[in-house]
Design a protein around this motif. Structure first.
Motif, mmCIF file in Angstrom:
data_model
loop_
_atom_site.group_PDB
_atom_site.id
_atom_site.type_symbol
_atom_site.label_atom_id
_atom_site.label_comp_id
_atom_site.label_asym_id
_atom_site.label_seq_id
_atom_site.Cartn_x
_atom_site.Cartn_y
_atom_site.Cartn_z
ATOM 1 N N ILE A 1 0.837 -1.203 0.000
ATOM 2 C CA ILE A 1 0.000 0.000 0.000
ATOM 3 C C ILE A 1 0.871 1.251 0.000
ATOM 4 C CG2 ILE A 1 -1.652 1.335 1.376
ATOM 5 C CD1 ILE A 1 -2.933 -1.394 2.128
ATOM 6 N N ILE A 2 1.964 1.219 0.771
ATOM 7 C CA ILE A 2 2.904 2.350 0.763
ATOM 8 C C ILE A 2 3.489 2.517 -0.636
ATOM 9 C CG2 ILE A 2 5.157 3.129 1.628
ATOM 10 C CD1 ILE A 2 4.321 1.890 4.346
ATOM 11 N N SER A 3 3.826 1.411 -1.270
ATOM 12 C CA SER A 3 4.357 1.461 -2.631
ATOM 13 C C SER A 3 3.327 2.047 -3.593
ATOM 14 C CB SER A 3 4.767 0.060 -3.082
ATOM 15 O OG SER A 3 5.244 0.084 -4.390
ATOM 16 N N LEU A 4 2.069 1.694 -3.406
ATOM 17 C CA LEU A 4 0.997 2.247 -4.240
ATOM 18 C C LEU A 4 0.877 3.746 -4.034
ATOM 19 C CD1 LEU A 4 -1.364 1.698 -6.174
ATOM 20 C CD2 LEU A 4 -2.793 1.321 -4.170
ATOM 21 N N LEU A 5 0.985 4.197 -2.785
ATOM 22 C CA LEU A 5 0.909 5.628 -2.500
ATOM 23 C C LEU A 5 2.087 6.381 -3.112
ATOM 24 C CD1 LEU A 5 -0.312 5.542 1.202
ATOM 25 C CD2 LEU A 5 -1.635 6.139 -0.824
ATOM 26 N N LEU A 6 3.234 5.718 -3.214
ATOM 27 C CA LEU A 6 4.405 6.329 -3.837
ATOM 28 C C LEU A 6 4.403 6.148 -5.351
ATOM 29 C CD1 LEU A 6 7.107 5.160 -1.275
ATOM 30 C CD2 LEU A 6 6.157 7.462 -1.526
ATOM 31 N N ALA A 7 3.337 5.590 -5.880
ATOM 32 C CA ALA A 7 3.158 5.361 -7.325
ATOM 33 C C ALA A 7 4.233 4.448 -7.891
ATOM 34 C CB ALA A 7 3.101 6.674 -8.083
ATOM 35 N N GLY A 8 4.738 3.531 -7.093
ATOM 36 C CA GLY A 8 5.705 2.564 -7.574
ATOM 37 C C GLY A 8 7.045 3.159 -7.955
ATOM 38 N N SER A 9 7.318 4.382 -7.475
ATOM 39 C CA SER A 9 8.537 5.074 -7.889
ATOM 40 C C SER A 9 9.773 4.645 -7.116
ATOM 41 C CB SER A 9 8.350 6.588 -7.735
ATOM 42 O OG SER A 9 8.103 6.912 -6.378
ATOM 43 N N MET A 10 9.604 3.815 -6.093
ATOM 44 C CA MET A 10 10.753 3.356 -5.308
ATOM 45 C C MET A 10 10.858 1.835 -5.402
ATOM 46 S SD MET A 10 10.624 5.801 -1.981
ATOM 47 C CE MET A 10 12.209 5.225 -1.442
ATOM 48 N N PRO A 11 11.663 1.343 -6.331
ATOM 49 C CA PRO A 11 11.786 -0.107 -6.514
ATOM 50 C C PRO A 11 12.148 -0.890 -5.243
ATOM 51 C CG PRO A 11 12.803 1.032 -8.345
ATOM 52 C CD PRO A 11 12.429 2.081 -7.342
ATOM 53 N N PRO A 12 12.984 -0.357 -4.336
ATOM 54 C CA PRO A 12 13.267 -1.140 -3.115
ATOM 55 C C PRO A 12 12.019 -1.423 -2.276
ATOM 56 C CG PRO A 12 14.919 0.565 -3.387
ATOM 57 C CD PRO A 12 13.857 0.822 -4.415
ATOM 58 N N VAL A 13 11.075 -0.500 -2.280
ATOM 59 C CA VAL A 13 9.830 -0.716 -1.530
ATOM 60 C C VAL A 13 9.010 -1.808 -2.211
ATOM 61 C CG1 VAL A 13 7.714 0.373 -0.668
ATOM 62 C CG2 VAL A 13 9.846 1.665 -0.684
ATOM 63 N N ASN A 14 8.973 -1.805 -3.540
ATOM 64 C CA ASN A 14 8.269 -2.856 -4.290
ATOM 65 C C ASN A 14 8.878 -4.222 -3.998
ATOM 66 O OD1 ASN A 14 6.895 -0.743 -5.434
ATOM 67 N ND2 ASN A 14 7.689 -1.036 -7.474
ATOM 68 N N ILE A 15 10.196 -4.278 -4.054
ATOM 69 C CA ILE A 15 10.888 -5.551 -3.820
ATOM 70 C C ILE A 15 10.643 -6.031 -2.393
ATOM 71 C CG2 ILE A 15 13.171 -6.617 -3.671
ATOM 72 C CD1 ILE A 15 13.983 -4.686 -5.985
ATOM 73 N N ALA A 16 10.684 -5.111 -1.443
ATOM 74 C CA ALA A 16 10.441 -5.482 -0.040
ATOM 75 C C ALA A 16 9.040 -6.057 0.141
ATOM 76 C CB ALA A 16 10.647 -4.264 0.862
ATOM 77 N N ALA A 17 8.046 -5.446 -0.492
ATOM 78 C CA ALA A 17 6.674 -5.940 -0.370
ATOM 79 C C ALA A 17 6.551 -7.354 -0.932
ATOM 80 C CB ALA A 17 5.703 -5.002 -1.082
ATOM 81 N N ALA A 18 7.193 -7.608 -2.079
ATOM 82 C CA ALA A 18 7.147 -8.947 -2.673
ATOM 83 C C ALA A 18 7.860 -9.966 -1.787
ATOM 84 C CB ALA A 18 7.771 -8.925 -4.064
ATOM 85 N N ILE A 19 9.005 -9.586 -1.234
ATOM 86 C CA ILE A 19 9.741 -10.502 -0.343
ATOM 87 C C ILE A 19 8.927 -10.784 0.906
ATOM 88 C CG2 ILE A 19 11.773 -10.681 1.146
ATOM 89 C CD1 ILE A 19 13.339 -9.232 -1.085
ATOM 90 N N PHE A 20 8.319 -9.753 1.485
ATOM 91 C CA PHE A 20 7.476 -9.958 2.667
ATOM 92 C C PHE A 20 6.308 -10.889 2.351
ATOM 93 C CE2 PHE A 20 8.660 -5.497 4.466
ATOM 94 C CZ PHE A 20 9.899 -5.979 4.835
ATOM 95 N N GLY A 21 5.739 -10.747 1.143
ATOM 96 C CA GLY A 21 4.640 -11.619 0.743
ATOM 97 C C GLY A 21 5.066 -13.072 0.651
ATOM 98 N N VAL A 22 6.233 -13.309 0.067
ATOM 99 C CA VAL A 22 6.750 -14.681 -0.032
ATOM 100 C C VAL A 22 7.046 -15.242 1.356
ATOM 101 C CG1 VAL A 22 8.694 -16.068 -0.871
ATOM 102 C CG2 VAL A 22 7.638 -14.373 -2.363
ATOM 103 N N MET A 23 7.628 -14.406 2.219
ATOM 104 C CA MET A 23 7.909 -14.857 3.592
ATOM 105 C C MET A 23 6.605 -15.189 4.338
ATOM 106 S SD MET A 23 11.176 -14.921 3.951
ATOM 107 C CE MET A 23 11.410 -14.972 5.696
ATOM 108 N N GLY A 24 5.572 -14.378 4.081
ATOM 109 C CA GLY A 24 4.279 -14.648 4.711
ATOM 110 C C GLY A 24 3.675 -15.953 4.229
ATOM 111 N N LEU A 25 3.762 -16.216 2.928
ATOM 112 C CA LEU A 25 3.246 -17.479 2.391
ATOM 113 C C LEU A 25 3.996 -18.670 2.996
ATOM 114 C CD1 LEU A 25 2.787 -16.504 -1.359
ATOM 115 C CD2 LEU A 25 0.979 -16.993 0.304
ATOM 116 N N ARG A 26 5.298 -18.511 3.139
ATOM 117 C CA ARG A 26 6.109 -19.574 3.754
ATOM 118 C C ARG A 26 5.716 -19.817 5.209
ATOM 119 N NH1 ARG A 26 12.502 -19.071 3.360
ATOM 120 N NH2 ARG A 26 12.575 -20.973 4.552
#
Length: 101
Positions: free
Chosen positions: A22-47
């Protein structure tokens, strides 16, 4: 065993992934590290949920976060012009500036 300990809770990784997405969405996807962090957190959550399904819930949050950052990454890549190496980018003079010369 108390009633509160038998209740399943949202995975902390799942919550982190959706909040970061959601933070990445508010930043309009302009910060790739935030996007990558969200994806990594999602994978960790699924695990975490897969390893302890009797304790944690939140798979939809993980998948929504991963999908959201992928969509943001694709849209950001489509909108930003490609940078060419070795080519200087010249600014086009404004029409009003030409009239003054």
């Amino acid at each position: 065993m108390s009633p509160s300990s038998s209740r399943r809770h949202y995975s902390p990784w799942a919550m982190a992934s959706i909040v970061t997405a959601i933070i990445s969405l508010l930043l309009a996807g302009s910060m790739p590290p935030v996007n990558i962090a969200a994806a990594i957190f999602g994978v960790m959550g699924l695990r975490q949920i897969r390893r302890n399904p009797e304790r944690y819930i939140g798979r939809p949050f993980c998948w929504i976060a991963i999908a959201l950052v992928l969509i943001l990454a694709i849209l950001t890549a489509m909108v930003q012009p490609p940078l060419e190496e070795g080519v200087e980018q010249h600014m086009v003079p404004e029409q009003g500036a030409e009239a003054l010369d």
